[in-house]
Scaffold this motif. Structure first.
Motif, PDB file in Angstrom:
ATOM      1  N   THR A   1     -29.112  -9.258   5.410  1.00 58.40           N
ATOM      2  CA  THR A   1     -30.333  -9.846   5.961  1.00 58.40           C
ATOM      3  C   THR A   1     -30.030 -10.140   7.433  1.00 58.40           C
ATOM      4  O   THR A   1     -28.945  -9.824   7.923  1.00 58.40           O
ATOM      5  CB  THR A   1     -30.719 -11.149   5.235  1.00 58.40           C
ATOM      6  OG1 THR A   1     -29.692 -12.120   5.435  1.00 58.40           O
ATOM      7  CG2 THR A   1     -30.930 -10.910   3.739  1.00 58.40           C
ATOM      8  N   GLN A   2     -30.952 -10.784   8.117  1.00 57.12           N
ATOM      9  CA  GLN A   2     -30.705 -11.120   9.525  1.00 57.12           C
ATOM     10  C   GLN A   2     -29.521 -12.052   9.681  1.00 57.12           C
ATOM     11  O   GLN A   2     -28.814 -12.004  10.681  1.00 57.12           O
ATOM     12  CB  GLN A   2     -31.945 -11.754  10.145  1.00 57.12           C
ATOM     13  CG  GLN A   2     -33.060 -10.768  10.370  1.00 57.12           C
ATOM     14  CD  GLN A   2     -34.254 -11.416  11.033  1.00 57.12           C
ATOM     15  OE1 GLN A   2     -34.511 -12.603  10.869  1.00 57.12           O
ATOM     16  NE2 GLN A   2     -34.993 -10.631  11.796  1.00 57.12           N
ATOM     17  N   SER A   3     -29.269 -12.901   8.670  1.00 58.70           N
ATOM     18  CA  SER A   3     -28.204 -13.893   8.807  1.00 58.70           C
ATOM     19  C   SER A   3     -27.030 -13.690   7.857  1.00 58.70           C
ATOM     20  O   SER A   3     -26.105 -14.498   7.850  1.00 58.70           O
ATOM     21  CB  SER A   3     -28.785 -15.294   8.585  1.00 58.70           C
ATOM     22  OG  SER A   3     -29.353 -15.371   7.293  1.00 58.70           O
ATOM     23  N   ALA A   4     -27.047 -12.628   7.050  1.00 58.91           N
ATOM     24  CA  ALA A   4     -25.981 -12.461   6.061  1.00 58.91           C
ATOM     25  C   ALA A   4     -25.585 -10.996   5.919  1.00 58.91           C
ATOM     26  O   ALA A   4     -26.405 -10.099   6.073  1.00 58.91           O
ATOM     27  CB  ALA A   4     -26.456 -12.995   4.710  1.00 58.91           C
ATOM     28  N   PHE A   5     -24.297 -10.787   5.588  1.00 56.69           N
ATOM     29  CA  PHE A   5     -23.792  -9.444   5.318  1.00 56.69           C
ATOM     30  C   PHE A   5     -22.562  -9.598   4.433  1.00 56.69           C
ATOM     31  O   PHE A   5     -21.506 -10.021   4.892  1.00 56.69           O
ATOM     32  CB  PHE A   5     -23.439  -8.743   6.635  1.00 56.69           C
ATOM     33  CG  PHE A   5     -23.134  -7.272   6.464  1.00 56.69           C
ATOM     34  CD1 PHE A   5     -24.128  -6.383   6.101  1.00 56.69           C
ATOM     35  CD2 PHE A   5     -21.866  -6.786   6.685  1.00 56.69           C
ATOM     36  CE1 PHE A   5     -23.860  -5.028   5.951  1.00 56.69           C
ATOM     37  CE2 PHE A   5     -21.580  -5.435   6.541  1.00 56.69           C
ATOM     38  CZ  PHE A   5     -22.593  -4.555   6.174  1.00 56.69           C
ATOM     39  N   PHE A   6     -22.715  -9.302   3.133  1.00 59.48           N
ATOM     40  CA  PHE A   6     -21.594  -9.415   2.200  1.00 59.48           C
ATOM     41  C   PHE A   6     -21.899  -8.585   0.954  1.00 59.48           C
ATOM     42  O   PHE A   6     -23.000  -8.062   0.791  1.00 59.48           O
ATOM     43  CB  PHE A   6     -21.310 -10.883   1.836  1.00 59.48           C
ATOM     44  CG  PHE A   6     -22.473 -11.660   1.285  1.00 59.48           C
ATOM     45  CD1 PHE A   6     -22.693 -11.749  -0.078  1.00 59.48           C
ATOM     46  CD2 PHE A   6     -23.340 -12.336   2.133  1.00 59.48           C
ATOM     47  CE1 PHE A   6     -23.752 -12.473  -0.589  1.00 59.48           C
ATOM     48  CE2 PHE A   6     -24.399 -13.077   1.640  1.00 59.48           C
ATOM     49  CZ  PHE A   6     -24.611 -13.140   0.265  1.00 59.48           C
ATOM     50  N   GLY A   7     -20.901  -8.457   0.090  1.00 57.47           N
ATOM     51  CA  GLY A   7     -21.055  -7.693  -1.140  1.00 57.47           C
ATOM     52  C   GLY A   7     -21.327  -8.614  -2.313  1.00 57.47           C
ATOM     53  O   GLY A   7     -20.771  -9.707  -2.391  1.00 57.47           O
ATOM     54  N   ILE A   8     -22.188  -8.162  -3.236  1.00 55.90           N
ATOM     55  CA  ILE A   8     -22.493  -8.919  -4.450  1.00 55.90           C
ATOM     56  C   ILE A   8     -22.116  -8.041  -5.640  1.00 55.90           C
ATOM     57  O   ILE A   8     -22.691  -6.978  -5.844  1.00 55.90           O
ATOM     58  CB  ILE A   8     -23.996  -9.272  -4.533  1.00 55.90           C
ATOM     59  CG1 ILE A   8     -24.441 -10.076  -3.307  1.00 55.90           C
ATOM     60  CG2 ILE A   8     -24.284 -10.048  -5.826  1.00 55.90           C
ATOM     61  CD1 ILE A   8     -25.950 -10.287  -3.231  1.00 55.90           C
ATOM     62  N   LYS A   9     -21.141  -8.505  -6.434  1.00 57.63           N
ATOM     63  CA  LYS A   9     -20.688  -7.751  -7.602  1.00 57.63           C
ATOM     64  C   LYS A   9     -21.588  -8.061  -8.794  1.00 57.63           C
ATOM     65  O   LYS A   9     -21.772  -9.223  -9.144  1.00 57.63           O
ATOM     66  CB  LYS A   9     -19.236  -8.096  -7.932  1.00 57.63           C
ATOM     67  CG  LYS A   9     -18.636  -7.202  -8.995  1.00 57.63           C
ATOM     68  CD  LYS A   9     -17.138  -7.335  -9.014  1.00 57.63           C
ATOM     69  CE  LYS A   9     -16.707  -8.174 -10.182  1.00 57.63           C
ATOM     70  NZ  LYS A   9     -15.257  -8.240 -10.321  1.00 57.63           N
ATOM     71  N   VAL A  10     -22.173  -6.996  -9.384  1.00 52.05           N
ATOM     72  CA  VAL A  10     -23.072  -7.160 -10.535  1.00 52.05           C
ATOM     73  C   VAL A  10     -22.567  -6.300 -11.690  1.00 52.05           C
ATOM     74  O   VAL A  10     -21.766  -5.394 -11.490  1.00 52.05           O
ATOM     75  CB  VAL A  10     -24.534  -6.787 -10.168  1.00 52.05           C
ATOM     76  CG1 VAL A  10     -25.045  -7.654  -9.024  1.00 52.05           C
ATOM     77  CG2 VAL A  10     -24.680  -5.313  -9.832  1.00 52.05           C
TER      78      VAL A  10
END
Length: 144
Positions: A81-90
């Protein structure tokens, strides 16, 4: 109408807007971060950057996924997003669907991690209730 990635965590269904997902990849090896928040599994190299990886199961208060042959179904959503950048493990990607959020049912949320995962509500798809996620926040280690 908006496109959503529908994924599972155990028997639960969740959906995130395609607009906030840069890419879906296999779960790579992750390097642990000393003293990181328990929901942060570690960090990884991604396109000349180092990003953190969070475990969505931990964010939802679920037991960890047992390593087995079925763990190959686990995916990593590269969340941006404009304020976030990370990986989400699902656990597993179910589908990508165009959803009409005007049929969204709002649900009162009382979970302890409501500050990390903001839900828009619930929508019924193919006789299954799907939690629509508005935003995900990277957990930070509390200062002692």
């Amino acid at each position: 109408m908006e496109d959503y990635i529908i994924f599972t965590m155990g028997d639960n269904y969740y959906a995130l807007s395609v607009a906030s997902i840069q890419r879906i990849i296999q779960v790579p090896s992750v390097t642990a971060i000393p003293n990181a928040h328990p929901m942060v599994e570690g960090m990884m190299s991604y396109e000349d950057r180092v990003i953190k990886v969070v475990n969505f199961r931990a964010m939802m208060g679920m037991e960890s996924f047992e390593e087995s042959a079925t763990s190959k179904s686990q995916k990593l959503l590269i969340y941006q997003t404009q304020s976030a950048f990370f990986g989400i493990k699902v656990d597993q990607i179910e589908d990508i669907k165009n959803l009409d959020c005007s049929t969204l049912k709002h649900v009162d949320r009382l979970e302890e991690n409501v500050n990390l995962v903001e839900m828009s509500g619930v929508i019924e798809i193919d006789n299954k209730l799907v939690n629509i996620i508005k935003s995900v926040t990277l957990p930070m280690k509390e200062k002692v």
